[in-house]
Design a protein around this motif. Structure first.
Motif, mmCIF file in Angstrom:
data_model
loop_
_atom_site.group_PDB
_atom_site.id
_atom_site.type_symbol
_atom_site.label_atom_id
_atom_site.label_comp_id
_atom_site.label_asym_id
_atom_site.label_seq_id
_atom_site.Cartn_x
_atom_site.Cartn_y
_atom_site.Cartn_z
ATOM 1 N N PHE A 70 32.040 32.264 58.568
ATOM 2 C CA PHE A 70 33.323 32.903 58.876
ATOM 3 C C PHE A 70 33.222 33.582 60.233
ATOM 4 O O PHE A 70 32.192 34.170 60.573
ATOM 5 C CB PHE A 70 33.677 33.971 57.836
ATOM 6 N N LEU A 71 34.314 33.485 60.971
ATOM 7 C CA LEU A 71 34.418 34.184 62.251
ATOM 8 C C LEU A 71 35.624 35.098 62.164
ATOM 9 O O LEU A 71 36.595 34.783 61.474
ATOM 10 C CB LEU A 71 34.613 33.181 63.395
ATOM 11 N N GLY A 72 35.577 36.213 62.863
ATOM 12 C CA GLY A 72 36.746 37.096 62.811
ATOM 13 C C GLY A 72 36.409 38.510 63.212
ATOM 14 O O GLY A 72 35.350 38.769 63.779
ATOM 15 N N ASN A 73 37.308 39.403 62.863
ATOM 16 C CA ASN A 73 37.097 40.811 63.185
ATOM 17 C C ASN A 73 36.880 41.593 61.890
ATOM 18 O O ASN A 73 36.607 41.005 60.839
ATOM 19 C CB ASN A 73 38.258 41.355 64.011
ATOM 20 N N SER A 74 37.038 42.909 61.959
ATOM 21 C CA SER A 74 36.735 43.721 60.778
ATOM 22 C C SER A 74 37.623 43.371 59.585
ATOM 23 O O SER A 74 37.256 43.600 58.448
ATOM 24 C CB SER A 74 36.901 45.202 61.128
ATOM 25 N N ARG A 75 38.791 42.791 59.881
ATOM 26 C CA ARG A 75 39.689 42.442 58.777
ATOM 27 C C ARG A 75 39.050 41.364 57.885
ATOM 28 O O ARG A 75 39.226 41.364 56.676
ATOM 29 C CB ARG A 75 41.023 41.966 59.341
ATOM 30 N N ASP A 312 43.875 49.820 54.355
ATOM 31 C CA ASP A 312 44.852 50.530 55.184
ATOM 32 C C ASP A 312 45.825 49.466 55.675
ATOM 33 O O ASP A 312 45.871 48.368 55.120
ATOM 34 C CB ASP A 312 44.176 51.295 56.344
ATOM 35 N N SER A 313 46.559 49.752 56.731
ATOM 36 C CA SER A 313 47.605 48.795 57.101
ATOM 37 C C SER A 313 47.062 47.540 57.763
ATOM 38 O O SER A 313 47.816 46.619 58.037
ATOM 39 C CB SER A 313 48.610 49.476 58.031
ATOM 40 N N GLN A 314 45.778 47.495 58.054
ATOM 41 C CA GLN A 314 45.257 46.294 58.697
ATOM 42 C C GLN A 314 44.082 45.647 57.980
ATOM 43 O O GLN A 314 43.778 44.494 58.237
ATOM 44 C CB GLN A 314 44.852 46.617 60.135
ATOM 45 N N HIS A 315 43.422 46.388 57.111
ATOM 46 C CA HIS A 315 42.235 45.831 56.461
ATOM 47 C C HIS A 315 42.514 45.475 55.006
ATOM 48 O O HIS A 315 42.712 46.375 54.177
ATOM 49 C CB HIS A 315 41.070 46.824 56.533
ATOM 50 N N PRO A 316 42.497 44.192 54.693
ATOM 51 C CA PRO A 316 42.751 43.788 53.308
ATOM 52 C C PRO A 316 41.493 43.926 52.456
ATOM 53 O O PRO A 316 40.379 43.978 52.967
ATOM 54 C CB PRO A 316 43.131 42.314 53.462
ATOM 55 N N ARG A 317 41.709 43.969 51.177
ATOM 56 C CA ARG A 317 40.575 44.013 50.257
ATOM 57 C C ARG A 317 40.190 42.600 49.810
ATOM 58 O O ARG A 317 40.917 41.633 50.054
ATOM 59 C CB ARG A 317 40.952 44.830 49.022
ATOM 60 N N LYS A 318 39.082 42.559 49.098
ATOM 61 C CA LYS A 318 38.520 41.273 48.697
ATOM 62 C C LYS A 318 39.494 40.454 47.848
ATOM 63 O O LYS A 318 39.551 39.226 47.952
ATOM 64 C CB LYS A 318 37.229 41.542 47.920
ATOM 65 N N LYS A 319 40.259 41.123 47.006
ATOM 66 C CA LYS A 319 41.108 40.375 46.080
ATOM 67 C C LYS A 319 42.145 39.513 46.800
ATOM 68 O O LYS A 319 42.619 38.519 46.285
ATOM 69 C CB LYS A 319 41.787 41.318 45.073
ATOM 70 N N LEU A 320 42.456 39.869 48.040
ATOM 71 C CA LEU A 320 43.412 39.078 48.806
ATOM 72 C C LEU A 320 42.792 37.742 49.242
ATOM 73 O O LEU A 320 43.502 36.764 49.482
ATOM 74 C CB LEU A 320 43.866 39.883 50.027
ATOM 75 N N SER A 321 41.478 37.701 49.333
ATOM 76 C CA SER A 321 40.826 36.460 49.780
ATOM 77 C C SER A 321 41.067 35.337 48.770
ATOM 78 O O SER A 321 41.109 34.164 49.139
ATOM 79 C CB SER A 321 39.333 36.682 49.992
ATOM 80 N N GLU A 322 41.219 35.684 47.501
ATOM 81 C CA GLU A 322 41.473 34.648 46.495
ATOM 82 C C GLU A 322 42.802 33.955 46.742
ATOM 83 O O GLU A 322 42.928 32.735 46.617
ATOM 84 C CB GLU A 322 41.448 35.278 45.089
ATOM 85 N N LEU A 323 43.811 34.738 47.108
ATOM 86 C CA LEU A 323 45.132 34.154 47.385
ATOM 87 C C LEU A 323 45.098 33.289 48.638
ATOM 88 O O LEU A 323 45.739 32.242 48.705
ATOM 89 C CB LEU A 323 46.175 35.263 47.552
ATOM 90 N N ILE A 324 44.342 33.769 49.622
ATOM 91 C CA ILE A 324 44.247 33.008 50.876
ATOM 92 C C ILE A 324 43.554 31.667 50.626
ATOM 93 O O ILE A 324 44.041 30.615 51.046
ATOM 94 C CB ILE A 324 43.494 33.835 51.951
ATOM 95 N N ALA A 325 42.443 31.716 49.924
ATOM 96 C CA ALA A 325 41.702 30.477 49.636
ATOM 97 C C ALA A 325 42.563 29.528 48.810
ATOM 98 O O ALA A 325 42.575 28.313 49.045
ATOM 99 C CB ALA A 325 40.409 30.811 48.908
ATOM 100 N N ARG A 326 43.278 30.068 47.853
ATOM 101 C CA ARG A 326 44.123 29.225 46.987
ATOM 102 C C ARG A 326 45.176 28.502 47.815
ATOM 103 O O ARG A 326 45.415 27.306 47.641
ATOM 104 C CB ARG A 326 44.780 30.107 45.929
#
Lengths: 367, 469
Positions: A70-75, A312-326
């Protein structure tokens, strides 16, 4: 002492100090460039806690020997997407994301990974904020410049010093996050006096109270508003070139590549859409879509309005990664999201996204 | 290439130095001088090779034009030579204006006449303001018959000599070209080298350790913070005041030190400016070579103090307005010049009262005026300037000096600002060091400490403020 002796003594002493630092660097190997000296209790402790810092990336990657990165920033760092993506792409993942990580840094890390490992898959969680010319003077590109090209004498010489602070920071960072993906502890960027410090405060998440995330969101928005309102914002050419180089590297080495845009919390999304930076944001989207395509996750919907998905308004939590992958791998999105969430855009259809964003922007401005 | 970069200190400088003195062993000096000119052009092109033609054009144009101004056999009529001089200056000003003021002019036209001229994506060729001014002076002095040394290689070295190429000091041909022509300067002189190294590393320390530390709070306060309370606003403005001084004087120290390695003496550019007791005193101490240029080539040609007090004050104001505009294409720079012009006029009027102010009060007023005026110099917009000013005067609330979240500072900031004051009050400036340097064990240890510490801290990405001017 005359001038000649002064110069000679200075040059000898200066060289001696620098050579000492160089040797110490080589042995301690704080960036994990050599792996020649790895003694328990001496320098092998680094991989265990230097998880988030730039200098630790190479050590950690070496432990994992990744096939996918994975490449990216703190998000993307906070998204912790390895597990969710692993369901669809069964590789050894390593997350090379860095706080404020920029495309040029990612380009270097990708090149390093390709040199060292058999990379099959690369995914870039790219964000507008890291593509623009914001605060570049603060981004610590020094650390990742170490992996660019071969090891030069100067890199050997100077990396130890840079690592001292980074080790402390990363230790605090990881201590408060790594064992707790859902965030039992919160790390603060400043102490009770408001100063940036290496001794970061840690407070149990539950102790912070319900209003904590609201205050964090407000704080982040206050930081971003002047950036988005700054008329000097642009996308520097060198960042575009770096992004194109990432695509070239993947193509040349047969690496499957995907890029997605992280879902911003709705208030930051609204702030961005209403701001003078909007045309630059559109330029950014078109650039990414026209070059390799992009999975877009945005909009104002049940997910991006739910604080439980965000730090916070820019950093998502892990549970959001499931929706993204799906959305990315099974092409399904939850029924409660809008049409801006989880869609793939390329040059053929990017105008439809821009059209929808224009409409949304107009309605937001009217409101 | 930045002076505070590894490639400059460990690769470029040793190569340029060794090449110059090795080639100086050859009796004909064309080789050593050509080497230094090529090295300087390489140094310049490191940022952006696209702007190399600009400086080369400027160099050849001005050198050739000086002969036209001089006239065939020096017998051209004065009127004709004046016309050529005006043409030469106009070409220089146009070149500078195109790169520096083109978008600014269009912006003003668009604002005033509601037009929609397209802006151009023009990056300012680095150092153009400096080498343009130096060469305008050369043309003017050619016209006045003051130019004695006309050797092309010496002229090319005067324009391109890398220690002063990017951000000054603004050197005068009469002080540089004879030095380049002097054969005695082609010999290694350990006294100059030891002094040069010492001064260079003092400058590096000022830049890397002091200026870059203050930069963090100044940049956050000016560019990122939405509003500032009183403590944050004062910390922001004072941080910038110290950042600018340590940054620019650090650069100048490095330039002076580097030039000394080549046996070249650059003029002093600072003389403890924050100890000034009035605004005139300040401009005798701050960016002295710019003040000298503005005095000789703007203020005096405008009439100087000839023509009575009113004309003098008009000329003062015009000179400061031009000085403001020279620093940057923006109304905030012009306003900064206006503030200093006004202060100079007030200082002049105060002189008529014959009242002698207590030195402590005089320093306090002068320092605070300079500090406040820098706000307009630094702010990217009027809104940013007003944000800091409002905070300083308590219109955005008060705060504690140990709590400065908006600038990501705190007690540490306060300590650094205190240290900044101590340095300007207690430590002798580089001019003194240059004049009184003696190679002792104490200086050797200090040099070793500051050089190692500065070099190990060079990983932060930064540029010198005056590169943008």
């Amino acid at each position: 002492m005359n001038g000649r002796k002064f110069i000679r003594r200075f040059l000898i002493a200066f060289s001696a100090v620098m050579i000492f630092i160089m040797i110490a660097n080589y042995i301690i190997d704080p960036y994990g460039l050599h792996f020649h000296f790895r003694y328990r209790g001496f320098n092998t402790h680094k991989p265990t806690f230097l998880h988030f810092a730039r200098i630790s990336k190479l050590y950690n990657a070496d432990e994992i020997e990744p096939e996918a990165i994975f490449l990216g920033n703190s998000r993307i760092l906070y998204l912790v997407p390895e597990e969710a993506f692993g369901l669809y792409r069964p590789y050894n993942f390593y997350n090379f994301s860095l706080s404020s990580g920029t495309p040029d840094e990612m380009n270097d890390l990708l090149a390093y990974s390709i040199r060292k490992y058999d990379i099959e898959y690369a995914c870039y969680g790219i964000d507008f904020i890291t593509m623009i010319n914001w605060s570049t003077q603060y981004a610590s590109t020094f650390d990742t410049s170490l992996v660019k090209g071969d090891k030069s004498m100067f890199i050997e010489l100077f990396k130890l010093h840079a690592s001292t602070q980074a080790i402390t920071e990363s230790y605090n960072c990881v201590k408060s996050n790594i064992n707790d993906p859902e965030g039992l502890y919160v790390r603060f960027h400043y102490n009770k006096y408001g100063s940036r410090t290496n001794k970061w405060r840690e407070i149990h998440y539950k102790q912070l109270g319900d209003n904590w995330i609201d205050s964090e969101i407000k704080k982040v928005l206050n930081t971003y508003e002047p950036i988005y309102n700054n008329p000097k914002i642009n996308i520097p050419e060198y960042k575009k070139d770096a992004y194109l180089s990432i695509l070239d590297q993947c193509r040349d080495h047969g690496i499957e590549y995907a890029a997605f845009i992280n879902p911003l919390y709705k208030e930051q999304f609204i702030l961005l859409l209403k701001s003078p930076a909007y045309p630059i944001y559109i330029e950014f989207l078109k650039f990414i879509a026209n070059n390799g395509g992009i999975w877009y996750f945005g909009g104002i919907n049940k997910i991006t309005s739910d604080k439980n998905y965000y730090w916070d308004s820019q950093h998502p939590r892990k549970k959001l990664s499931e929706l993204i992958a799906r959305a990315m791998f099974s092409d399904t999105t939850p029924p409660y999201v809008d049409e801006l969430f989880g869609k793939y855009y390329q040059s053929e259809n990017i105008d439809s996204l821009v059209f929808n964003l224009d409409l949304l922007r107009e309605s937001l401005i009217k409101d | 290439m930045l002076f505070n970069s590894y490639e400059f200190i460990f690769l470029f400088l040793p190569a340029a130095f060794a090449g110059y003195f090795l080639l100086s062993l050859i009796p004909r000096n064309i080789f050593s001088k050509s080497w230094l000119i090529l090295a300087s052009l390489f140094f310049y092109a490191w940022w952006n090779p696209a702007y190399l033609p600009v400086i080369i054009f400027s160099l050849f144009f001005n050198y050739s034009f000086s002969f036209i101004i001089l006239g065939k056999d020096h017998i051209s009529s004065r009127g004709k030579r004046l016309l050529w001089l005006i043409t030469g200056i106009a070409v220089n000003v146009l070149l500078l204006s195109y790169f520096k003021y083109y978008n600014f002019i269009l912006w003003n036209l668009n604002e005033v006449f509601d037009t929609s001229f397209q802006y151009q994506n023009l990056a300012l060729p680095i150092g153009i303001s400096f080498y343009t001014f130096q060469q305008i002076a050369f043309l003017v002095d050619t016209y006045k018959g003051k130019v004695k040394e006309r050797n092309f290689l010496n002229y090319a070295m005067f324009v391109t000599f890398f220690p002063q190429l990017i951000a000054g000091p603004i050197v005068h041909h009469s002080e540089m070209m004879p030095q380049f022509a002097n054969r005695a300067n082609r010999i290694l002189k350990s006294e100059n080298i030891s002094k040069g190294l010492y001064i260079f590393f003092i400058g590096l320390f000022k830049k890397v350790i002091l200026a870059d530390t203050f930069a963090t709070w100044a940049s956050t306060g000016f560019d990122l913070a939405e509003s500032l309370n009183m403590a944050e606003a004062w910390a922001t403005s004072l941080s910038y005041t110290f950042q600018l001084y340590f940054d620019f004087s650090g650069y100048t120290d490095m330039a002076i030190g580097l030039a000394l390695l080549f046996n070249i003496h650059l003029p002093f550019n600072f003389n403890s400016p924050y100890l000034a007791l009035d605004i005139q005193d300040f401009w005798r101490r701050w960016h002295m070579t710019l003040s000298r240029f503005l005095r000789d080539y703007v203020y005096i040609p405008l009439g100087g103090n000839r023509g009575g007090e009113v004309m003098l004050m008009r000329n003062l104001m015009l000179t400061f307005l031009i000085g403001g505009l020279w620093h940057g294409a923006g109304w905030t720079f012009v306003f900064w010049g206006f503030l200093h012009g006004s202060a100079a006029v007030i200082h002049r009027l105060w002189g008529f009262t014959k009242i002698r102010m207590n030195p402590v009060i005089a320093w306090f007023i002068t320092f605070n005026f300079v500090n406040i005026a820098w706000i307009f110099f630094r702010a990217l917009s009027w809104a940013d300037a007003l944000k800091v000013l409002k905070g300083m005067f308590g219109l955005s609330g008060t705060g504690k000096i140990i709590e400065m979240p908006a600038i990501q500072g705190g007690f540490e900031t306060f300590i650094w600002i205190g240290a900044g004051f101590l340095i300007i009050f207690l430590i002798r400036n580089t001019n003194y060091v240059k004049e009184n340097f003696k190679p002792t064990w104490g200086r050797l240890l200090l040099l070793l400490a500051i050089s190692v510490y500065a070099i190990l801290n060079m990983h932060r990405i930064s540029e010198f403020i005056y590169f943008g001017f």
